[in-house]
Write a protein that holds these residues in place. Structure first.
Motif, PDB file in Angstrom:
ATOM      1  N   GLY A  91      29.098 -73.957 -17.417  1.00 46.86           N
ATOM      2  CA  GLY A  91      30.413 -74.380 -16.967  1.00 46.86           C
ATOM      3  C   GLY A  91      31.409 -74.420 -18.103  1.00 46.86           C
ATOM      4  N   ASP A  92      32.678 -74.349 -17.737  1.00 56.15           N
ATOM      5  CA  ASP A  92      33.765 -74.230 -18.696  1.00 56.15           C
ATOM      6  C   ASP A  92      33.717 -75.295 -19.786  1.00 56.15           C
ATOM      7  OD1 ASP A  92      36.777 -75.198 -19.332  1.00 56.15           O
ATOM      8  OD2 ASP A  92      36.746 -73.028 -19.047  1.00 56.15           O
ATOM      9  N   TRP A 119      28.016 -67.986 -15.119  1.00 55.01           N
ATOM     10  CA  TRP A 119      29.403 -68.130 -14.697  1.00 55.01           C
ATOM     11  C   TRP A 119      29.538 -67.784 -13.219  1.00 55.01           C
ATOM     12  CZ3 TRP A 119      31.124 -65.291 -19.750  1.00 55.01           C
ATOM     13  CH2 TRP A 119      30.984 -66.187 -20.822  1.00 55.01           C
ATOM     14  N   SER A 121      32.187 -67.122 -11.133  1.00 51.70           N
ATOM     15  CA  SER A 121      33.151 -66.180 -10.565  1.00 51.70           C
ATOM     16  C   SER A 121      33.583 -65.200 -11.645  1.00 51.70           C
ATOM     17  CB  SER A 121      34.375 -66.906 -10.009  1.00 51.70           C
ATOM     18  OG  SER A 121      35.196 -67.392 -11.062  1.00 51.70           O
ATOM     19  N   GLU A 123      36.588 -64.348 -12.234  1.00 50.59           N
ATOM     20  CA  GLU A 123      37.792 -64.878 -12.874  1.00 50.59           C
ATOM     21  C   GLU A 123      37.438 -65.873 -13.984  1.00 50.59           C
ATOM     22  OE1 GLU A 123      38.751 -63.290  -8.918  1.00 50.59           O
ATOM     23  OE2 GLU A 123      37.318 -64.826  -9.565  1.00 50.59           O
ATOM     24  N   GLU A 124      36.479 -66.757 -13.703  1.00 52.60           N
ATOM     25  CA  GLU A 124      36.007 -67.687 -14.736  1.00 52.60           C
ATOM     26  C   GLU A 124      35.433 -66.918 -15.920  1.00 52.60           C
ATOM     27  OE1 GLU A 124      32.523 -71.073 -15.516  1.00 52.60           O
ATOM     28  OE2 GLU A 124      32.531 -69.906 -13.655  1.00 52.60           O
ATOM     29  N   GLU A 127      38.232 -65.369 -18.048  1.00 46.45           N
ATOM     30  CA  GLU A 127      38.905 -66.386 -18.862  1.00 46.45           C
ATOM     31  C   GLU A 127      38.047 -66.766 -20.068  1.00 46.45           C
ATOM     32  OE1 GLU A 127      40.005 -70.081 -20.575  1.00 46.45           O
ATOM     33  OE2 GLU A 127      38.196 -69.890 -19.348  1.00 46.45           O
TER      34      GLU A 127
END
Length: 272
Positions: A91-92, A119, A121, A123-124, A127
């Motif tokens: 996670g981020d 991860w 997605s 998009e995540e 990023e």
């Protein structure tokens, strides 16, 4: 078989004995290469015509930990390494915490990222790739689920970092499926059934313009020494499996200035 040099026939027969069991098949392949190398009186990197000095520096793995102090301690312990490999995919917040802690201790050493399909997605993942690029990371292994080929191809087109197949990649036929999906592959002998198929993987991937990483599982110096025979041909190595165990039964492998150098002794160059 009464001739160990009939490798194509012997290893084809071994591969047909049972589905899967790739590590067991790799053990036969590795023993066979060791035997033939000893009969010829040469290590395999010389038989194949490589220069051992071309071996890339190996990365050293720092796994995730909930304790900031332990992450810092692991980073200090890895001060000898010329390249670090960091396990992410939690996670981020947790992923950025790990890299930030490591960069506090070691601001300059290049970092390989292994997201282990973590991860959630594309998009995540994109990023994170931009964020990691700004912090001196070199590539990302398996950022998304191994079944998400369309999403991975989307990410590859936009990512500032190369995207490398790990869990998604097993055997030789996978390479053609991954054209346009991944920038490169991570070859592990325990997944590829050994050196015979791994050599073919390197040849095919190179012909398609793909990057190549040579990795490992948790292995003794025997398995690492086998992989090291191919290391002069690849872009990146992650051959630290023998450093991470306390029960290595083999000797003869050298770690010189961050490089796993294959021995000049015949075969694999290791002994019990």
């Amino acid at each position: 078989f009464d001739d160990p040099f009939r490798m194509e026939d012997i290893l084809s027969e071994v591969d047909c004995l049972a589905p899967g069991n790739c590590a067991a098949k790799a053990s036969v392949d590795i023993a066979l290469h060791d035997l033939c190398g000893k009969i010829m009186g040469q290590p395999w990197w010389k038989i194949w015509g490589f220069d051992a000095a071309d071996t890339p520096c190996t990365s050293y793995t720092i796994g995730w930990d909930a304790s900031d102090d332990i992450v810092r301690e692991k980073t200090h312990e890895a001060s000898w390494a010329k390249v670090l490999k960091v396990k992410l995919g939690r996670g981020d917040y947790e992923d950025k915490r790990m890299i930030t802690l490591i960069r506090e201790i070691n601001p300059d050493t290049p970092i390989y990222i292994d997201a282990n399909q973590g991860w959630k997605s594309k998009e995540e993942a994109l990023e994170m790739c931009h964020w990691l690029k700004e912090r001196g990371c070199i590539f990302v292994e398996q950022p998304l689920d191994k079944e998400w080929l369309d999403e991975t191809a989307w990410l590859r087109e936009r990512s500032p970092l190369p995207i490398i197949a790990d869990e998604a990649f097993q055997r030789l036929p996978d390479i053609l499926r991954f054209q346009g999906v991944y920038d490169g592959i991570n070859i592990k002998l325990m997944k590829s059934t050994g050196l015979h198929e791994a050599y073919k993987m390197v040849t095919l991937a190179r012909s398609l313009g793909m990057k190549i990483m040579l990795g490992c599982m948790t292995e003794t110096s025997c398995g690492i020494a086998a992989a090291a025979q191919l290391s002069p041909l690849v872009d990146w190595t992650d051959l630290d499996g023998n450093v991470l165990i306390a029960n290595d039964r083999f000797e003869g492998l050298s770690l010189v200035v961050g490089k796993v150098i294959p021995s000049a002794k015949p075969g694999l160059g290791v002994s019990l």
